[in-house]
Design an enzyme around this catalytic site. Sequence first.
Site, PDB file in Angstrom:
ATOM      1  CB  CYS A  14     -35.174  81.768 -74.316  1.00 45.52           C
ATOM      2  SG  CYS A  14     -36.001  81.149 -72.809  1.00 45.52           S
ATOM      3  CG  ASP A  63     -52.062  79.819 -44.641  1.00 46.24           C
ATOM      4  OD1 ASP A  63     -51.289  78.912 -44.994  1.00 46.24           O
ATOM      5  OD2 ASP A  63     -53.300  79.717 -44.706  1.00 46.24           O
ATOM      6  CB  SER A  64     -50.302  85.027 -40.814  1.00 47.73           C
ATOM      7  OG  SER A  64     -50.590  84.352 -39.608  1.00 47.73           O
ATOM      8  CD  GLU A 110     -35.549  85.477 -73.897  1.00 46.71           C
ATOM      9  OE1 GLU A 110     -36.292  85.556 -74.900  1.00 46.71           O
ATOM     10  OE2 GLU A 110     -35.673  84.587 -73.034  1.00 46.71           O
ATOM     11  CE  LYS A 169     -37.489  83.347 -77.636  1.00 43.21           C
ATOM     12  NZ  LYS A 169     -37.916  83.834 -76.293  1.00 43.21           N
ATOM     13  CB  SER A 204     -35.695  79.681 -68.333  1.00 42.52           C
ATOM     14  OG  SER A 204     -36.479  78.542 -68.059  1.00 42.52           O
ATOM     15  N   GLY A 219     -50.829  90.855 -41.521  1.00 46.14           N
ATOM     16  CA  GLY A 219     -51.804  90.571 -40.488  1.00 46.14           C
ATOM     17  C   GLY A 219     -51.562  89.188 -39.919  1.00 46.14           C
TER      18      GLY A 219
END
Length: 556
Positions: A150, A297-298, A45, A114, A176, A291
């Site tokens: 779509c 998480d880091s 698309e 569309k 999508s 950091g």
Amino acid sequence: MTDRLAIALAQLNPTVGDIEGNAAKVRDARAEAAARDADLVVCPELVISGYPPEDLVLKPFFLASVRQAVEALAADTADGGPAVLVTAPWQQDGRVYNAALLLDGGAIQAVRFKHDLPNYGPFDEKRVFAAGPVPGPVNFRDVRLGVLICEDMWTGDVAETLAECGAEILLVPNGSPFETDKHELRVNLAVARVTETGLPLVYVNQVGGQDELVFDGGSFALGADCSLVAQGHRWREQVLLTRWVREAGVWRCEHGETAEPDAGIPSIYQAMVLGLRDYVNKNRFPGVLIGMSGGIDSALSAAVAVDALGADRVHLVMMPSPYTSQDSLDDAAEAAELLGARIDTIPIGPAMDAFATMLEPAFAGRDPDITEENIQSRARGMTLMALSNKFGAMVLSTGNKSEMSVGYATLYGDMCGGYSVLKDVYKTTVYALSRWRNQTLPDGARGPAGRVIPERIITKAPTAELKPNQTDQDTLPPYDALDDILECLVERDLSVAEIVSHGHARETVDRVWRMLDRAEYKRRQAPPGVKITRRSFGKDRRYPITNGFTSLIGKA
């Protein structure tokens, strides 16, 4: 009458606004398809403009450039090679449509618009496009093709009309975006359309990252009996060739590659990698700065960055304070070593002392509190931004969805950054992703095999280390409970009473709801990040900052 047809599914990664570059991708796909004797190439698309183009389509010069590119591609088809079905923003009779255009024999042979424009979640096509009439089939070399763009496939009306008008094969160009379990949903909807019409269906999806959206590809084809006759790879570009034969008036696919789609944790990780890679590369950043705290998480963000970009484009920075433990220093250093990435240490103690001296007259007579904790976080943010300004790399923020939901983050501190791969990833999923990555080298990853996140980072209690003996659970409920409550509030819109029935304490649910609503002003200022769930923060969830509905907490 044509009884054989070779259709190539061109699963491409366009860049929004790069009209020339996108047209070049179509040409390359057509050349590959021609070498494999394809008759028709079907593209995703809005492949010429990139998807979603948003307000670019309001610019007349942009639309003119798109038209020029499409006409040039049409002229290319005079060589007798494959026809091309492209989609593009298309202006006609003073209105702008999301259009599919069949290019063949050196000209634009057909145009279809569309019909069903999505206007929910990240989509707002009704704002920039006009809805077209329900389309009829396109005649292509004695074959009647039904084109659904779509969203036209997500309900039955367009497919039903095309079947009634004599369509023989349904072609569905798509943009999508990825969500968990979205691929299965697409296939189920396609099966519904095939069941209703009795027609085979070819589904071509975009691949690649565009801002917060990631498109996972996974193009496929279904036979008239709903069987999966071709399945493209996810997460990479591909030209997937299918060969069809007409038998007793019904088209049957006699050849098509079938790749095994991934799901769950592997697909989430691949979405994070592809989203970050394309955001950095398409915006021409030389690399990223992260950091490092010695926390999960880091560490996970660093692993994703190395897998996306390679270790040579990832610069890790440890910024210890007097409260940083030796374990955190060691864990951050080990994570960098496992990934093969550069890590530097820049202590923030001098900055803390400078702010304390500077603010001492203003703070006279007041005890230290969260203000001093936030100064530490902001000193780290300022340090990373200074490095970014000096060397050009983009700061990658590392906050997860659990923290962003309840405001457990410092504005202009650890929220600093140009992008976040964990923005839509709950903390419990962060742990699952980390364990999975330590056991698996993802396809296409540029990082090393084996363990990349130290085991102690995964097993130790999470902490911001902004004061002595601090842990996240001093402020937040346990993450398994918090994440379940948040999923009920954010993704499912359940009431307090319904969430309590899941086994959560009423006071905990009330408290999480308050924190969620009060943190909206922070989320409005957060960097973009990869969309993973059905409802990410941003366009998916548009809540007012000034919001008196929280006064009903305790009554709901």
